[in-house]
Design an enzyme around this catalytic site. Sequence first.
Site, PDB file in Angstrom:
ATOM      1  CG  ASN A   1       1.326 -19.373 -19.287  1.00  0.00           C
ATOM      2  OD1 ASN A   1       0.548 -19.166 -18.756  1.00  0.00           O
ATOM      3  ND2 ASN A   1       2.377 -18.437 -19.836  1.00  0.00           N
TER       4      ASN A   1
ATOM      5  CG  ASP B   1       8.913 -11.166 -20.554  1.00  0.00           C
ATOM      6  OD1 ASP B   1       9.432 -11.069 -21.647  1.00  0.00           O
ATOM      7  OD2 ASP B   1       8.149 -12.003 -20.266  1.00  0.00           O
TER       8      ASP B   1
ATOM      9  CG  HIS C   1       3.819 -13.850 -17.597  1.00  0.00           C
ATOM     10  ND1 HIS C   1       4.885 -13.431 -18.512  1.00  0.00           N
ATOM     11  CD2 HIS C   1       3.937 -15.239 -17.517  1.00  0.00           C
ATOM     12  CE1 HIS C   1       5.102 -14.568 -19.234  1.00  0.00           C
ATOM     13  NE2 HIS C   1       4.732 -15.517 -18.692  1.00  0.00           N
TER      14      HIS C   1
ATOM     15  CG  HIS D   1       7.951 -17.766 -15.334  1.00  0.00           C
ATOM     16  ND1 HIS D   1       8.306 -18.994 -15.638  1.00  0.00           N
ATOM     17  CD2 HIS D   1       7.148 -17.236 -16.327  1.00  0.00           C
ATOM     18  CE1 HIS D   1       7.817 -19.187 -16.864  1.00  0.00           C
ATOM     19  NE2 HIS D   1       7.257 -18.218 -17.216  1.00  0.00           N
TER      20      HIS D   1
ATOM     21  CD  GLN E   1       6.104 -23.743 -17.258  1.00  0.00           C
ATOM     22  OE1 GLN E   1       5.445 -24.713 -17.011  1.00  0.00           O
ATOM     23  NE2 GLN E   1       7.033 -23.614 -16.228  1.00  0.00           N
TER      24      GLN E   1
END
Length: 137
Positions: A88, A32, A103, A101, A95
Amino acid sequence: MKRDDCIFCKIANGEIPSRTLYEDETFRVILDLGPATKGHALMIPKDHADDLYDLPDQTASAALVLAKKMMLRMKDRLQCDGFNIVQNNGESAGQTVRHFHIHLIPRYVGDGQQIGWKVTNPSDEELNEIKDRITGE
Ligand code: 5GP
Ligand code: ZN
């Protein structure tokens, strides 16, 4: 399918370079760019799905298996003390990128991050009403 206007489609399919930790036919796992902690990574499917509602069951199943594999490797390499898996769905849930996706957030004692929620205190009636609404016809 890939969407031309989606940044995570471009990243997952290699059109935009990323710091890739893992890649297979279905997923790319990248660092990230705005990490919560050292090693914060994102698991991104190569086919576009807006969110978990939209994700095919097969990809959803494979995602948790891959999350576990990545966690074990990252725990070994980063020597983190814990892990948060965060996913999310929708703006109200935080989100910001509308491509599903997950995390992967390694946690370290004293890292100063807070991932969680404020505890509320519903009445018995409220809890019963919610249970009935979810389980009822
Ligand atoms: P969300 O809030 O949608 O659950 O998470 C989106 C995440 O994507 C954020 O943690 C943000 O830092 C990360 N992100 C957004 N754009 C990029 C990008 O172009 N590259 C990478 N590596 N991460 C991104
Ligand atoms: Zn996409």
